[in-house]
Design a protein around this motif. Structure first.
Motif, PDB file in Angstrom:
ATOM      1  N   LYS A 285       0.860 -11.358  10.362  1.00 40.74           N
ATOM      2  CA  LYS A 285       1.709 -10.479  11.170  1.00 40.74           C
ATOM      3  C   LYS A 285       3.134 -10.500  10.629  1.00 40.74           C
ATOM      4  O   LYS A 285       3.638 -11.530  10.198  1.00 40.74           O
ATOM      5  CB  LYS A 285       1.686 -10.925  12.639  1.00 40.74           C
ATOM      6  CG  LYS A 285       2.393  -9.966  13.578  1.00 40.74           C
ATOM      7  CD  LYS A 285       2.192 -10.377  15.025  1.00 40.74           C
ATOM      8  CE  LYS A 285       2.997  -9.510  15.983  1.00 40.74           C
ATOM      9  NZ  LYS A 285       2.624  -8.090  15.926  1.00 40.74           N
TER      10      LYS A 285
ATOM     11  N   TYR B 272       3.590  -1.164  13.285  1.00 39.79           N
ATOM     12  CA  TYR B 272       3.017  -0.592  12.058  1.00 39.79           C
ATOM     13  C   TYR B 272       2.551  -1.710  11.114  1.00 39.79           C
ATOM     14  O   TYR B 272       2.980  -1.813   9.963  1.00 39.79           O
ATOM     15  CB  TYR B 272       4.040   0.311  11.375  1.00 39.79           C
ATOM     16  CG  TYR B 272       4.560   1.387  12.293  1.00 39.79           C
ATOM     17  CD1 TYR B 272       3.785   2.497  12.606  1.00 39.79           C
ATOM     18  CD2 TYR B 272       5.815   1.272  12.892  1.00 39.79           C
ATOM     19  CE1 TYR B 272       4.243   3.480  13.474  1.00 39.79           C
ATOM     20  CE2 TYR B 272       6.287   2.244  13.754  1.00 39.79           C
ATOM     21  CZ  TYR B 272       5.501   3.334  14.047  1.00 39.79           C
ATOM     22  OH  TYR B 272       5.956   4.292  14.918  1.00 39.79           O
ATOM     23  N   GLN B 273       1.688  -2.579  11.632  1.00 39.41           N
ATOM     24  CA  GLN B 273       1.195  -3.722  10.876  1.00 39.41           C
ATOM     25  C   GLN B 273       0.210  -3.285   9.790  1.00 39.41           C
ATOM     26  O   GLN B 273      -0.402  -2.220   9.858  1.00 39.41           O
ATOM     27  CB  GLN B 273       0.518  -4.722  11.812  1.00 39.41           C
ATOM     28  CG  GLN B 273       1.434  -5.323  12.861  1.00 39.41           C
ATOM     29  CD  GLN B 273       2.550  -6.163  12.278  1.00 39.41           C
ATOM     30  OE1 GLN B 273       2.310  -7.005  11.404  1.00 39.41           O
ATOM     31  NE2 GLN B 273       3.778  -5.950  12.749  1.00 39.41           N
ATOM     32  N   ASP B 274       0.048  -4.138   8.788  1.00 39.11           N
ATOM     33  CA  ASP B 274      -0.949  -3.878   7.750  1.00 39.11           C
ATOM     34  C   ASP B 274      -2.349  -3.987   8.336  1.00 39.11           C
ATOM     35  O   ASP B 274      -2.599  -4.781   9.249  1.00 39.11           O
ATOM     36  CB  ASP B 274      -0.789  -4.876   6.601  1.00 39.11           C
ATOM     37  CG  ASP B 274       0.462  -4.614   5.781  1.00 39.11           C
ATOM     38  OD1 ASP B 274       0.878  -3.444   5.699  1.00 39.11           O
ATOM     39  OD2 ASP B 274       1.017  -5.570   5.221  1.00 39.11           O
ATOM     40  N   SER B 275      -3.267  -3.215   7.785  1.00 35.54           N
ATOM     41  CA  SER B 275      -4.646  -3.223   8.261  1.00 35.54           C
ATOM     42  C   SER B 275      -5.396  -4.436   7.714  1.00 35.54           C
ATOM     43  O   SER B 275      -4.957  -5.088   6.758  1.00 35.54           O
ATOM     44  CB  SER B 275      -5.361  -1.945   7.829  1.00 35.54           C
ATOM     45  OG  SER B 275      -5.536  -1.947   6.418  1.00 35.54           O
ATOM     46  N   GLU B 276      -6.561  -4.710   8.310  1.00 42.66           N
ATOM     47  CA  GLU B 276      -7.416  -5.794   7.812  1.00 42.66           C
ATOM     48  C   GLU B 276      -7.838  -5.519   6.374  1.00 42.66           C
ATOM     49  O   GLU B 276      -7.958  -6.449   5.566  1.00 42.66           O
ATOM     50  CB  GLU B 276      -8.646  -5.942   8.709  1.00 42.66           C
ATOM     51  CG  GLU B 276      -8.332  -6.504  10.096  1.00 42.66           C
ATOM     52  CD  GLU B 276      -9.590  -6.711  10.919  1.00 42.66           C
ATOM     53  OE1 GLU B 276     -10.696  -6.664  10.350  1.00 42.66           O
ATOM     54  OE2 GLU B 276      -9.455  -6.940  12.140  1.00 42.66           O
TER      55      GLU B 276
ATOM     56  N   ASP C 137      -6.064  -3.963   4.098  1.00 43.49           N
ATOM     57  CA  ASP C 137      -4.909  -4.282   3.249  1.00 43.49           C
ATOM     58  C   ASP C 137      -4.847  -5.780   2.973  1.00 43.49           C
ATOM     59  O   ASP C 137      -4.613  -6.213   1.837  1.00 43.49           O
ATOM     60  CB  ASP C 137      -3.608  -3.830   3.912  1.00 43.49           C
ATOM     61  CG  ASP C 137      -3.477  -2.322   4.017  1.00 43.49           C
ATOM     62  OD1 ASP C 137      -4.024  -1.634   3.140  1.00 43.49           O
ATOM     63  OD2 ASP C 137      -2.842  -1.854   4.979  1.00 43.49           O
TER      64      ASP C 137
ATOM     65  N   ASN D 290       4.991   4.686   9.920  1.00 45.32           N
ATOM     66  CA  ASN D 290       4.214   4.261   8.759  1.00 45.32           C
ATOM     67  C   ASN D 290       4.808   4.799   7.470  1.00 45.32           C
ATOM     68  O   ASN D 290       4.807   4.123   6.439  1.00 45.32           O
ATOM     69  CB  ASN D 290       2.756   4.728   8.903  1.00 45.32           C
ATOM     70  CG  ASN D 290       1.833   3.615   9.351  1.00 45.32           C
ATOM     71  OD1 ASN D 290       1.943   2.478   8.893  1.00 45.32           O
ATOM     72  ND2 ASN D 290       0.938   3.931  10.252  1.00 45.32           N
TER      73      ASN D 290
END
Length: 391
Positions: free
Chosen positions: A225, A232-236, A238, A331
């Motif tokens: 995190k 706007y966190q990175d996806s799994e 990513d 994003n």
């Protein structure tokens, strides 16, 4: 010699209060209201009524001459000072001012902030010590909204750069030579927030597209995190891609944990330190790298321009606000900033491969700078003056 009370002995306290202190340090038991409120904040029905505040109620205060906090305040009838790194008081309410989200500041927020500003204005609060020049300015900004407290609190505020012991002798730095296989080191438990993904992506690209040789060591718990990204966190996907690149590249080594002596050894053995961070209140690892004779590639967020520059290291410039903080509100903005960070990081690394002699020059400059600006002895002299005058 004074008896100085502390309520915690975690990394920030060790860094700014305990290590090198010539006074008697006494660990006090304390009611930490932030932890209590953190639990209450998980209850949906009252969540919006809880102001997460760094506030302490220390016990057995008669055992000490005064108390030195980090980030916290108190209303106990005892002389105290506090070192702080963002706002004082530090709370969910004051965070709205940091984000300049003033439309969301409520009457309850203002009332809560004034409650704790009263504590800082009280005669028992002797000094508040800003960790950096930028958070000194942040506190002045906050106080502009509370003019009835401004003069009193500004009169108590000083700015003192945190200390850093020399981790090698200068002779060691003078004798360092950069081999063809350049050694890079990243240290940061919050892997994504401190730029771990950008580092891996850039070095993977260099490995794929060039013949340059490198050894990249990553010391990180791999936290995924990044509070700078907000929602706007990175996806799994990513994150998985980054992990796969680390596992597949024989020039990259990941250490989830290292003993401090082993970490310092790695710093001494490395050519270039890495901290392309998205958010940091200070950046202690930069000081540790510099004191090991290892110049650093860093971003320019928050206090980092105060301790790194292109004469003693390499700077990556991001789009930041007046407090040196990256604002990600979409994003698109995250992608734009990430591309800029990676592009600058790649260019810097390629200049190092093409001109490795600059590493030693910057290492010597960095070593001299950290030795002069962050002397432990001078830092403790300033603290002792505060203790002697007020406790």
């Amino acid at each position: 010699m004074k008896k100085i009370g502390i309520v915690k002995n975690e990394y920030p306290e060790k860094r700014t209060i305990i290590e090198g202190n010539t006074n008697n340090i006494v660990k006090l038991n304390s009611r930490n209201y932030y932890l209590i409120q953190l639990v209450l904040n998980r209850v949906p029905i009252i969540k919006n009524k809880i102001d997460l505040i760094f506030y302490e109620r220390p016990l057995n205060t008669k055992e000490v001459d005064g108390i030195h906090f980090f980030n916290s305040v108190t209303n106990k009838d005892v002389p105290w000072v506090t070192t702080f790194e963002t706002f004082l008081p530090r709370s969910k309410a004051t965070d709205k001012y940091k984000r300049k989200d003033l439309s969301k500041v409520t009457k309850r927020d203002e009332k809560n902030i004034k409650k704790y500003l009263n504590m800082i204005s009280d005669s028992n609060c002797k000094k508040i010590i800003a960790l950096s020049k930028v958070n000194y300015e942040m506190e002045k900004y906050l106080l502009n909204f509370f003019p009835e407290y401004k003069d009193n609190i500004l009169g108590k505020m000083v700015q003192i750069d945190p200390p850093q012991n020399k981790l090698v002798e200068k002779k060691f730095v003078e004798q360092k030579n950069t081999s063809k296989r350049i050694k890079f080191l990243f240290v940061g438990k919050d892997f994504i927030r401190k730029g771990g993904k950008e580092i891996v992506d850039v070095f993977w690209k260099i490995k794929e597209e060039t013949d340059y040789e490198f050894d990249l060591q990553l010391v990180s718990l791999g936290k995924e995190k990044n509070y700078a990204f907000g929602k706007y966190q990175d996806s799994e996907a990513d994150i998985l891609e980054v992990k796969n690149k680390i596992n597949k590249c024989n020039s990259i080594t990941l250490h989830e944990k290292l003993e401090n002596k082993d970490l310092l050894r790695l710093m001494r053995q490395s050519d270039v330190g890495l901290l392309p961070t998205w958010a940091d209140t200070y950046g202690y690892s930069v000081l540790e790298f510099q004191a090991s004779g290892c110049p650093v590639i860093s971003t320019d967020v928050r206090a980092l321009p105060e301790i790194n520059n292109n004469e003693i290291g390499w700077m990556i410039n991001l789009d930041t606000d007046d407090f040196g903080e990256v604002l990600i509100d979409s994003n698109f903005k995250k992608i734009e900033q990430r591309e800029s960070l990676q592009d600058q990081l790649e260019k810097i690394i390629l200049t190092i491969f093409n001109n490795p002699s600059q590493v030693k020059e910057k290492a010597l400059n960095a070593y001299d700078t950290v030795s002069n600006n962050h002397s432990l002895e001078k830092y403790m002299e300033k603290l002792n003056e505060i203790y002697e005058e007020n406790f």
